[in-house]
Design a protein around this motif. Structure first.
Motif, short mmCIF file in Angstrom:
data_model
loop_
_atom_site.label_atom_id
_atom_site.label_comp_id
_atom_site.label_asym_id
_atom_site.label_seq_id
_atom_site.Cartn_x
_atom_site.Cartn_y
_atom_site.Cartn_z
N ARG A 254 0.85 -1.19 0.00
CA ARG A 254 0.00 0.00 0.00
C ARG A 254 0.88 1.23 0.00
O ARG A 254 2.10 1.15 0.11
CB ARG A 254 -0.91 0.01 1.24
CG ARG A 254 -2.11 -0.92 1.14
CD ARG A 254 -2.80 -1.06 2.48
NE ARG A 254 -4.14 -1.63 2.37
CZ ARG A 254 -4.42 -2.88 2.12
NH1 ARG A 254 -3.43 -3.73 1.91
NH2 ARG A 254 -5.66 -3.31 2.05
N LYS A 255 0.22 2.38 -0.08
CA LYS A 255 0.94 3.65 -0.03
C LYS A 255 0.54 4.36 1.25
O LYS A 255 -0.65 4.49 1.56
CB LYS A 255 0.59 4.52 -1.24
CG LYS A 255 1.35 5.84 -1.30
CD LYS A 255 1.07 6.57 -2.59
CE LYS A 255 1.77 7.93 -2.63
NZ LYS A 255 3.23 7.81 -2.47
N ALA A 256 1.54 4.80 2.01
CA ALA A 256 1.24 5.55 3.23
C ALA A 256 0.71 6.93 2.86
O ALA A 256 1.23 7.59 1.96
CB ALA A 256 2.51 5.68 4.07
N ARG A 257 -0.35 7.33 3.54
CA ARG A 257 -0.94 8.64 3.28
C ARG A 257 -0.54 9.59 4.40
O ARG A 257 -1.21 9.73 5.42
CB ARG A 257 -2.46 8.52 3.18
CG ARG A 257 -2.91 7.58 2.06
CD ARG A 257 -4.43 7.54 1.94
NE ARG A 257 -4.97 8.83 1.55
CZ ARG A 257 -6.28 9.13 1.55
NH1 ARG A 257 -7.16 8.22 1.94
NH2 ARG A 257 -6.69 10.32 1.18
N LEU A 258 0.61 10.22 4.21
CA LEU A 258 1.17 11.13 5.22
C LEU A 258 1.07 12.56 4.74
O LEU A 258 1.39 12.87 3.58
CB LEU A 258 2.64 10.78 5.48
CG LEU A 258 2.93 9.33 5.91
CD1 LEU A 258 4.42 9.12 6.10
CD2 LEU A 258 2.18 9.01 7.19
#
Length: 327
Positions: A254-258
């Motif tokens: 997944r892609k971290a949503r920071l």
């Protein structure tokens, strides 16, 4: 290799269970005392019922013919303490009960006592780039850390006085399959794709994968240089909070949503909400130097952070998600 007899306390816990599995795999004779019978233990593993861990526990029968004690059981650190005198309770279990076990271990002729302590003995945080070492002055600031330090001192003194080899291991935050509390929450946030305001945090924290901690415990059992020593342990790869979230997300494919947010305001808001301890962990640094274990024992962490995180997120994933981890 000679089969050793190992008495392991806290076998039902996160760390204890992992050490138990490693001891079985190594062919050791394992004695696992507990409050009540544990039906999941392997056939042949001794499981004496010793009741609660207390200053009055009688360890004489379980300690018969034991070579090594690995003491994981403890009254653990709690975020929201409600007891009027928590230090007294921590001392009763983590100091007095520990010393009862150690003193009876001496009487039984046990050769080595390995104590799983905590980095809380050193303190709650470091300046960036200035890691704790074994020579750092202890700065325990809460009842848990104080009780652990007092137990360490008493154990080392007992070992010097009576000839039993004592080894102390101080882990920082431990993660791995089955991890709970804040680390598990962080994995859930990442898995759900929740936007998190941590992109601007510039801290460094040492963590230790459960497999690396177990590796050091087994190494201390096998290495005479571990006697009368304190060791800090980590993955030897310090991470910022954003980097930890990014690597966790990668392990999930997944892609971290920071998103950027001023850390100072984040800390202030957390304190106003009564969440100072959590903000300290997310925004502050806590680094440890493991060069003593590397130098004295020839030990190095066998698992990388990436391997540890992959095992951790895989264990907490749904069956559908798990199929993606092997692709």
């Amino acid at each position: 290799m000679h089969q050793r007899s190992v008495l392991l306390t806290g076998v039902s816990g996160f760390v204890g269970k992992a050490i138990y599995n490693a001891l079985l795999a190594s062919g050791e004779r394992v004695i696992c005392p507990s409050r009540r019978p544990l039906d999941w233990l392997a056939t042949g593993v001794e499981n004496p019922q010793t009741g609660d861990l207390s200053p009055a526990t009688d360890w004489s029968a379980p300690l018969r013919d034991v070579d090594v004690v690995i003491h994981c059981a403890a009254r653990v650190h709690v975020m929201h303490e409600t007891t009027a005198d928590p230090l007294a309770l921590f001392r009763q279990v983590n100091v007095a009960a520990t010393m009862r076990l150690a003193e009876q271990a001496v009487q039984a002729g046990v050769a080595q006592f390995i104590y799983i302590s905590s980095i809380k003995v050193n303190g709650d945080g470091t300046l960036l780039g200035q890691p704790y070492t074994e020579e750092s002055a202890p700065q325990a600031s809460d009842p848990y850390g104080i009780s652990k330090y007092e137990a360490e001192c008493a154990l080392l003194a007992l070992g010097e006085r009576c000839g039993m080899k004592v080894t102390i291991i101080r882990p920082p935050l431990i993660y791995g399959p089955g991890v709970k509390a804040n680390f598990a929450s962080m994995l859930q946030w990442t898995r759900k794709g929740i936007p998190l305001p941590f992109a601007s945090i510039r801290n460094k924290r040492s963590l230790v994968y459960l497999g690396n901690l177990v590796s050091l415990v087994l190494c201390c059992m096998q290495n005479k240089n571990a006697a009368q020593q304190v060791f800090l342990v980590s993955d030897n790869h310090d991470l910022s909070t954003p980097a930890l979230l990014e690597l966790s997300a990668q392990a999930m494919h997944r892609k971290a949503r920071l998103i950027p947010f001023p850390p100072g305001i984040l800390i202030l808001l957390a304190r106003l909400a009564g969440r100072k301890a959590i903000s300290d962990r997310l925004c502050g640094s806590l680094q440890v130097d493991i060069s003593k274990a590397q130098r004295l024992l020839g030990w190095t962490p066998p698992y990388s952070v990436e391997q540890g995180l992959r095992a951790t997120v895989n264990a907490s994933a749904t069956p559908v998600e798990q199929t993606n981890f092997t692709s």
